[in-house]
Scaffold this motif. Structure first.
Motif, PDB file in Angstrom:
ATOM      1  N   UNK A 111       0.827  -1.196   0.000  1.00 36.94           N
ATOM      2  CA  UNK A 111       0.000   0.000   0.000  1.00 36.94           C
ATOM      3  C   UNK A 111       0.866   1.252   0.000  1.00 36.94           C
ATOM      4  N   UNK A 112       1.884   1.286   0.865  1.00 35.40           N
ATOM      5  CA  UNK A 112       2.769   2.446   0.930  1.00 35.40           C
ATOM      6  C   UNK A 112       3.528   2.671  -0.365  1.00 35.40           C
ATOM      7  N   UNK A 113       3.981   1.582  -1.005  1.00 29.77           N
ATOM      8  CA  UNK A 113       4.706   1.707  -2.267  1.00 29.77           C
ATOM      9  C   UNK A 113       3.821   2.265  -3.376  1.00 29.77           C
ATOM     10  N   UNK A 114       2.573   1.811  -3.413  1.00 28.24           N
ATOM     11  CA  UNK A 114       1.652   2.306  -4.436  1.00 28.24           C
ATOM     12  C   UNK A 114       1.460   3.817  -4.280  1.00 28.24           C
ATOM     13  N   UNK A 115       1.201   4.257  -3.053  1.00 31.29           N
ATOM     14  CA  UNK A 115       0.968   5.683  -2.813  1.00 31.29           C
ATOM     15  C   UNK A 115       2.215   6.491  -3.152  1.00 31.29           C
ATOM     16  N   UNK A 175       4.580   5.757  -5.242  1.00 30.43           N
ATOM     17  CA  UNK A 175       4.795   5.755  -6.679  1.00 30.43           C
ATOM     18  C   UNK A 175       3.865   6.754  -7.369  1.00 30.43           C
ATOM     19  N   UNK A 176       2.597   6.765  -6.974  1.00 37.42           N
ATOM     20  CA  UNK A 176       1.634   7.662  -7.607  1.00 37.42           C
ATOM     21  C   UNK A 176       1.963   9.122  -7.298  1.00 37.42           C
ATOM     22  N   UNK A 177       2.337   9.407  -6.044  1.00 32.01           N
ATOM     23  CA  UNK A 177       2.682  10.778  -5.673  1.00 32.01           C
ATOM     24  C   UNK A 177       3.926  11.234  -6.419  1.00 32.01           C
ATOM     25  N   UNK A 178       4.940  10.355  -6.509  1.00 33.65           N
ATOM     26  CA  UNK A 178       6.167  10.711  -7.248  1.00 33.65           C
ATOM     27  C   UNK A 178       5.842  10.970  -8.714  1.00 33.65           C
ATOM     28  N   UNK A 179       4.993  10.142  -9.280  1.00 35.62           N
ATOM     29  CA  UNK A 179       4.627  10.288 -10.677  1.00 35.62           C
ATOM     30  C   UNK A 179       3.913  11.624 -10.900  1.00 35.62           C
ATOM     31  N   UNK A 180       3.044  12.005  -9.979  1.00 35.22           N
ATOM     32  CA  UNK A 180       2.333  13.268 -10.107  1.00 35.22           C
ATOM     33  C   UNK A 180       3.315  14.452 -10.059  1.00 35.22           C
ATOM     34  N   UNK A 181       4.373  14.311  -9.260  1.00 31.97           N
ATOM     35  CA  UNK A 181       5.315  15.425  -9.065  1.00 31.97           C
ATOM     36  C   UNK A 181       6.393  15.490 -10.144  1.00 31.97           C
ATOM     37  N   UNK A 182       6.919  14.322 -10.556  1.00 34.08           N
ATOM     38  CA  UNK A 182       8.089  14.292 -11.440  1.00 34.08           C
ATOM     39  C   UNK A 182       7.816  13.755 -12.835  1.00 34.08           C
ATOM     40  N   UNK A 183       6.634  13.204 -13.074  1.00 37.70           N
ATOM     41  CA  UNK A 183       6.418  12.402 -14.279  1.00 37.70           C
ATOM     42  C   UNK A 183       6.797  13.068 -15.582  1.00 37.70           C
ATOM     43  N   UNK A 184       6.484  14.352 -15.750  1.00 35.08           N
ATOM     44  CA  UNK A 184       6.709  14.978 -17.041  1.00 35.08           C
ATOM     45  C   UNK A 184       8.184  15.116 -17.393  1.00 35.08           C
ATOM     46  N   UNK A 185       9.055  15.083 -16.391  1.00 32.32           N
ATOM     47  CA  UNK A 185      10.474  15.238 -16.677  1.00 32.32           C
ATOM     48  C   UNK A 185      11.224  13.943 -16.842  1.00 32.32           C
ATOM     49  N   UNK A 186      10.495  12.817 -16.934  1.00 30.63           N
ATOM     50  CA  UNK A 186      11.189  11.524 -16.978  1.00 30.63           C
ATOM     51  C   UNK A 186      12.098  11.392 -18.188  1.00 30.63           C
ATOM     52  N   UNK A 187      11.593  11.711 -19.379  1.00 26.48           N
ATOM     53  CA  UNK A 187      12.401  11.538 -20.585  1.00 26.48           C
ATOM     54  C   UNK A 187      13.680  12.376 -20.501  1.00 26.48           C
ATOM     55  N   UNK A 199      -5.750   6.252 -10.643  1.00 26.98           N
ATOM     56  CA  UNK A 199      -6.954   6.048  -9.832  1.00 26.98           C
ATOM     57  C   UNK A 199      -7.092   4.575  -9.423  1.00 26.98           C
ATOM     58  N   UNK A 200      -6.885   3.673 -10.380  1.00 16.63           N
ATOM     59  CA  UNK A 200      -7.012   2.243 -10.086  1.00 16.63           C
ATOM     60  C   UNK A 200      -5.974   1.785  -9.068  1.00 16.63           C
ATOM     61  N   UNK A 201      -4.756   2.302  -9.175  1.00 17.94           N
ATOM     62  CA  UNK A 201      -3.709   1.929  -8.229  1.00 17.94           C
ATOM     63  C   UNK A 201      -4.041   2.409  -6.818  1.00 17.94           C
ATOM     64  N   UNK A 209      -7.685   7.979   2.430  1.00 14.99           N
ATOM     65  CA  UNK A 209      -8.043   8.830   1.299  1.00 14.99           C
ATOM     66  C   UNK A 209      -7.790  10.302   1.611  1.00 14.99           C
ATOM     67  N   UNK A 210      -7.946  10.687   2.868  1.00 15.51           N
ATOM     68  CA  UNK A 210      -7.613  12.060   3.235  1.00 15.51           C
ATOM     69  C   UNK A 210      -6.134  12.347   3.036  1.00 15.51           C
ATOM     70  N   UNK A 211      -5.275  11.427   3.481  1.00 14.07           N
ATOM     71  CA  UNK A 211      -3.828  11.598   3.322  1.00 14.07           C
ATOM     72  C   UNK A 211      -3.433  11.583   1.849  1.00 14.07           C
TER      73      UNK A 211
END
Length: 285
Positions: A81-85, A87-99, A189-191, A258-260
C-alpha cells in the motif's frame, strides 16, 4: 486473478517505457549504439534483482509460525500500500520530466564512456519496477487468500505482460483517444483504489491478531445489497477494499487513507517539479 493481471500489466508498461526511451535515444547515434549491449545487460541485472527479492520473500515466509505468517502478511500488505501511494505521488510530481531525466543521465555516462554507469542506471530502473511488482503481487496474493492457485496466477501474470506489450505499442502510436496522459491518469486512480484495498486487508489481519480494536463491529451490514462472495461486490472488495460488514476502525482508517492521499497529491501537484528522483517512473505526458 484480476489484481495479479492488473499489477503485472501496469508495472510492465512502466518498465517498457523506461527501456523504450533509452533504447530509442541510444539508437539515434552511432556512439549511442555502442551502449545497447549495456542497456540489455542492465535490463537482465534488474530482473535478476527482482527475482532475488521474490525468493527472499518466499524463504522468509516459509519458516514463520502461524502467528508470524499473519504478521508477515499484514506487513506485506501495508508495504505494498505504501509503495503504491509513493509511486503515484512521485509520478504526479516528477512524471513529465522523466524523458529528460533519463536521457540526461544516459548522456552523462556516454560522454565519459562510463558504460557501467548506464548499465547501473537501467538496472536500478528495471529493478525498481520489478521489486514493486513483487511486493504488490505478494501483498495482494496474501491478502486475498489466493496462495494455492499457482497456475491461474502465473497465467494471469503472463496475460498481463502480453497486454502490456500491446498497450505499449498502442501508446507509442499515439492518438487522441489513447494517450500516455490519459493512460496514467486512469491507472493512477485504479492503483490508489487497489492500495486502499490492501490497507483494508491489512486491518483484517491486525484485527484478527487483536492488535487493532474494532470499536464497533460491524458498523453496518450491506451484504443484502452487495455480497463480497462474488459479482460486483467481490470486484469492489478486491480493488477498493469494500466490506459488507466493516468494523468502525476499518472505516476510519480507510477514510484517513483517502484524506492523506488527496493531501499528498494536491501538494505534489502544487510543488515545482525537479529533475531529481527515481528513474523508474513513467512520464505522465
Amino acid at each position: 486473478m484480476e489484481q495479479v493481471a492488473f499489477i503485472v500489466w501496469r508495472e510492465s508498461v512502466e518498465a517498457l517505457l523506461v527501456v523504450g526511451i533509452l533504447y530509442s535515444w541510444l539508437r539515434s547515434s552511432p556512439e549511442g549504439r555502442r551502449g545497447l549491449p549495456w542497456l540489455w545487460g542492465g535490463v537482465g541485472a534488474g530482473l535478476l534483482l527482482a527475482v532475488a527479492l521474490a525468493l527472499a520473500l518466499l524463504g522468509m515466509a516459509s519458516w514463520l509460525s502461524d502467528t508470524g505468517q499473519e504478521w508477515f502478511q499484514a506487513l506485506m500488505a501495508l508495504a505494498a500500500c505504501g509503495l503504491v501511494v509513493q509511486m503515484v505521488v512521485w509520478m504526479r510530481h516528477h512524471g513529465r520530466g522523466l524523458r529528460r531525466e533519463l536521457e540526461g543521465g544516459a548522456s552523462a555516462q556516454i560522454g565519459g564512456d562510463h558504460w557501467w554507469g548506464l548499465l547501473t542506471l537501467v538496472m536500478i530502473a528495471v529493478a525498481r519496477e520489478g521489486s514493486e511488482t513483487v511486493v504488490f503481487l505478494y501483498g495482494t496474493v496474501l491478502s486475498s487468500q489466493q496462495g494455492g492457485q499457482t497456475l491461474p496466477m502465473v497465467l494471469a501474470g503472463i496475460g498481463g505482460f502480453v497486454v502490456a506489450l500491446l498497450t505499449f505499442w498502442l501508446l507509442q502510436l499515439g492518438g487522441r483517444i489513447i494517450t500516455w496522459r490519459r493512460f496514467f491518469k486512469l491507472t493512477e486512480i485504479l492503483l490508489l483504489l487497489l492500495a486502499g484495498a490492501l490497507l483494508v486487508s491489512a486491518t483484517d489481519r491486525l484485527i484478527s491478531l487483536d492488535v487493532l480494536p474494532v470499536l464497533v463491529d460491524p458498523i453496518w451490514d450491506s451484504s443484502w445489497l452487495l455480497d463480497t462472495a462474488g459479482g460486483l461486490g467481490k470486484i469492489l472488495a478486491d480493488f477498493a477494499g469494500y466490506r459488507a460488514y466493516p468494523a468502525l476502525s476499518q472505516l476510519l482508517i480507510w477514510l484517513g487513507y483517502w484524506g492523506v492521499v488527496l493531501y499528498l497529491l494536491r501538494r505534489a501537484s502544487a510543488q515545482p517539479r525537479s529533475l531529481s528522483g527515481r528513474a523508474g517512473t513513467p512520464a505522465a505526458t
